[in-house]
Design a protein around this motif. Structure first.
Motif, PDB file in Angstrom:
ATOM      1  N   LEU A 245      -9.358  14.425 -11.947  1.00  0.00           N
ATOM      2  CA  LEU A 245      -8.302  13.627 -11.328  1.00  0.00           C
ATOM      3  C   LEU A 245      -8.163  14.008  -9.859  1.00  0.00           C
ATOM      4  O   LEU A 245      -7.825  15.144  -9.527  1.00  0.00           O
ATOM      5  N   LEU A 246      -8.428  13.046  -8.964  1.00  0.00           N
ATOM      6  CA  LEU A 246      -8.431  13.312  -7.526  1.00  0.00           C
ATOM      7  C   LEU A 246      -7.193  12.777  -6.824  1.00  0.00           C
ATOM      8  O   LEU A 246      -6.763  13.336  -5.813  1.00  0.00           O
ATOM      9  N   GLY A 247      -6.630  11.692  -7.329  1.00  0.00           N
ATOM     10  CA  GLY A 247      -5.478  11.088  -6.664  1.00  0.00           C
ATOM     11  C   GLY A 247      -5.006   9.866  -7.418  1.00  0.00           C
ATOM     12  O   GLY A 247      -5.512   9.545  -8.498  1.00  0.00           O
ATOM     13  N   VAL A 248      -4.025   9.172  -6.853  1.00  0.00           N
ATOM     14  CA  VAL A 248      -3.526   7.928  -7.439  1.00  0.00           C
ATOM     15  C   VAL A 248      -3.373   6.899  -6.329  1.00  0.00           C
ATOM     16  O   VAL A 248      -3.175   7.245  -5.157  1.00  0.00           O
ATOM     17  N   ILE A 249      -3.471   5.646  -6.722  1.00  0.00           N
ATOM     18  CA  ILE A 249      -3.245   4.536  -5.797  1.00  0.00           C
ATOM     19  C   ILE A 249      -1.971   3.839  -6.234  1.00  0.00           C
ATOM     20  O   ILE A 249      -1.858   3.398  -7.383  1.00  0.00           O
ATOM     21  N   THR A 250      -1.009   3.747  -5.342  1.00  0.00           N
ATOM     22  CA  THR A 250       0.278   3.152  -5.676  1.00  0.00           C
ATOM     23  C   THR A 250       0.292   1.660  -5.323  1.00  0.00           C
ATOM     24  O   THR A 250      -0.515   1.187  -4.525  1.00  0.00           O
ATOM     25  N   VAL A 251       1.233   0.953  -5.915  1.00  0.00           N
ATOM     26  CA  VAL A 251       1.250  -0.499  -5.790  1.00  0.00           C
ATOM     27  C   VAL A 251       1.499  -0.942  -4.351  1.00  0.00           C
ATOM     28  O   VAL A 251       1.009  -2.006  -3.935  1.00  0.00           O
ATOM     29  N   ASP A 252       2.210  -0.138  -3.541  1.00  0.00           N
ATOM     30  CA  ASP A 252       2.428  -0.540  -2.150  1.00  0.00           C
ATOM     31  C   ASP A 252       1.123  -0.565  -1.368  1.00  0.00           C
ATOM     32  O   ASP A 252       0.918  -1.429  -0.508  1.00  0.00           O
ATOM     33  N   ASP A 253       0.218   0.370  -1.693  1.00  0.00           N
ATOM     34  CA  ASP A 253      -1.099   0.358  -1.034  1.00  0.00           C
ATOM     35  C   ASP A 253      -1.932  -0.828  -1.506  1.00  0.00           C
ATOM     36  O   ASP A 253      -2.713  -1.400  -0.737  1.00  0.00           O
ATOM     37  N   VAL A 254      -1.777  -1.196  -2.769  1.00  0.00           N
ATOM     38  CA  VAL A 254      -2.495  -2.355  -3.304  1.00  0.00           C
ATOM     39  C   VAL A 254      -2.028  -3.639  -2.610  1.00  0.00           C
ATOM     40  O   VAL A 254      -2.839  -4.514  -2.286  1.00  0.00           O
ATOM     41  N   LEU A 255      -0.731  -3.749  -2.367  1.00  0.00           N
ATOM     42  CA  LEU A 255      -0.209  -4.918  -1.651  1.00  0.00           C
ATOM     43  C   LEU A 255      -0.799  -4.997  -0.247  1.00  0.00           C
ATOM     44  O   LEU A 255      -1.110  -6.092   0.244  1.00  0.00           O
ATOM     45  N   ASP A 256      -0.971  -3.853   0.400  1.00  0.00           N
ATOM     46  CA  ASP A 256      -1.606  -3.830   1.724  1.00  0.00           C
ATOM     47  C   ASP A 256      -3.056  -4.309   1.647  1.00  0.00           C
ATOM     48  O   ASP A 256      -3.523  -5.048   2.522  1.00  0.00           O
ATOM     49  N   VAL A 257      -3.765  -3.878   0.589  1.00  0.00           N
ATOM     50  CA  VAL A 257      -5.152  -4.304   0.409  1.00  0.00           C
ATOM     51  C   VAL A 257      -5.221  -5.811   0.202  1.00  0.00           C
ATOM     52  O   VAL A 257      -6.062  -6.499   0.792  1.00  0.00           O
TER      53      VAL A 257
END
Length: 454
Positions: A245-257
């Motif tokens: 486990l290296l990290g997590v991607i949160t939904v706010d970053d997904v919205l930016d993508v």
């Protein structure tokens, strides 16, 4: 619904007045009472002298909350950090979420400042940022954060809840607690709800969900965004090739993508970078000219082709009246197909085989072409009182629409297969190509029936 109790303009003027009057206590009280988004909106609309006072009035931690809400790709971010003293700027970066700090550092024009800030910020923050900054752009690793909560699978829920409370202040999200083994490999996940409603004496191993949706660190950010959207997740774990486990991607970053990809697709369709801001009309013109000049030379091909039919036009001058009608309609049809094709490729749900897709687009083009062709034939018949001319225009229109429909659908697919961005097959390019093919089709058909048209 209003974001502010008063208008944004009124709020900006109010805070400008407080800053000009050096009323630090009043400014801090009112400014920090706002939501971080509102703070960022006001900050972005202040002048340099006002911002310089904010750097004195707010602590790095307080300003970091503002910068976490600002668009990190905005070129003005670089200007803001140039205005700060290096120690203050480094402290702000150290207080920001690691993934957002990485975005800021990657967009600094003066690359020497990266090392300066990294040396000045707290060691723990520097380590977290260093672990993220080397990942490839537009991958899961580039947009993930290392500020998440994980627990060992042998703990009880009570112990896990205690760990959650200890680390919540530093974590970017607390809605999921990830379960790892002794080698930090991801083995399960527990939602915040499950952690709260179950008996605290239960073991995590007995409650956790072992079917964890995760992504590899080098997966494309578009695929990551699609997974979050499909599975309706608030966060998505990122693992290495050995499931570490290296990290997590949160939904706010997904919205930016999603926003970035939408801007990219629209930029391709319009043949201009919609995300790029320009200080002067000259710089805006300079960015648009290369593609316009390229299309100009492609358009010259259409003009050259029309000149080859000068003799035909001189014998039946009425044909020239319908050139723009056919080329314009074919271009519109091609642009429609292009938009649908790029959308399918972006969302990765175009899994049809080539033959099936070809037949679908061919039939679609034939139906639309037939209806538009019959319509224009009837119009020309009433207008010119010439059935053969109407039939020529109608047949040419139908054929041009079919060809434009196929071009708009398959050129993006071919470019995608070759490894190019399908959005590069822009609307202007497809329209210009449709002009060329529709002119050839139109005059070729007209030449066959010239004696009946005259």
């Amino acid at each position: 619904m209003e974001i502010f109790e008063r208008s944004l303009e009124e709020s900006i003027e109010t805070f400008k007045k407080l800053l000009n009057e050096n009323r630090m206590t009043r400014f801090r009280t009112e400014y920090l009472a706002l939501h971080n988004y509102e703070q960022s909106m006001i900050f972005a609309n202040l002048e340099k002298e006002d911002r310089e006072k904010i750097y004195q009035y707010l602590s790095p931690s307080e300003l970091a909350d503002v910068f976490d809400m600002l668009e990190s790709q905005d070129e003005t971010i670089d200007i803001y950090f140039e205005e700060m003293s290096p120690p203050y700027a480094a402290s702000v970066l150290g207080e920001m979420y690691a993934d957002n700090a990485v975005d800021v550092l990657n967009n600094l024009k003066n690359r020497e400042r990266i090392n300066l800030y990294m040396n000045l910020m707290p060691a723990e923050s520097a380590r977290e940022i260093s672990s993220l900054i080397n990942y490839l752009d537009e991958t899961a690793g580039a947009i993930m954060t290392t500020e998440f909560i994980s627990v060992q699978e042998g703990l009880t829920l009570g112990a896990a809840y205690h760990r959650l409370r200890e680390q919540a202040i530093k974590a970017e999200t607390i809605y999921y607690v990830y379960v790892v083994d002794e080698n930090n490999r991801l083995v399960g996940v527990i939602s915040l709800k499950d952690l709260i409603i179950n008996d605290e004496d239960k073991l995590i191993h007995d409650v956790m969900n072992t079917r964890v949706i995760s992504v590899q660190v080098n997966d494309n950010q578009e695929e990551v965004a699609k997974m979050v959207q499909d599975y309706d997740l608030l966060a998505l774990p990122v693992v290495g090739f050995d499931r570490e486990l290296l990290g997590v991607i949160t939904v706010d970053d997904v919205l930016d993508v999603i926003q970035d990809e939408a801007d990219s697709d629209y930029s391709g369709l319009a043949a201009v970078d919609v995300r790029e801001s320009h200080d002067t009309p000259l710089s805006a013109a300079r960015s648009r000219l290369p593609w316009l000049v390229t299309l100009l030379f492609l358009g010259m091909g259409t003009a050259t082709l029309i000149s080859q039919y000068d003799a035909l036009i001189s014998e039946a001058s009425v044909l020239s009246a319908f050139v723009t009608l056919i080329t314009g309609t074919a271009g519109n049809a091609g642009t429609q197909s292009l938009a649908v094709a790029v959308r399918k490729l972006t969302n990765k749900y175009d899994d049809e085989n080539f033959f099936t897709s070809l037949m679908f687009e061919l039939i679609t083009g034939a139906i639309t072409g037939l209806i538009v062709g019959i319509t224009v034939m009837l119009i020309v018949l009433v207008w010119q009182q010439n059935l053969v001319l109407g039939a020529v225009i109608g047949i040419a229109m139908m054929a041009a629409i079919i060809v434009a429909n196929l071009a708009g659908s398959f050129i993006p697919k071919i470019m995608d297969r070759l490894g190019f961005d399908p959005a590069v097959a822009s609307g202007p390019f497809i329209s210009t190509l449709s002009d060329l093919t529709s002119v050839f089709i139109y005059f070729s058909i007209a030449q066959l029936f010239l004696s009946a048209i005259i």
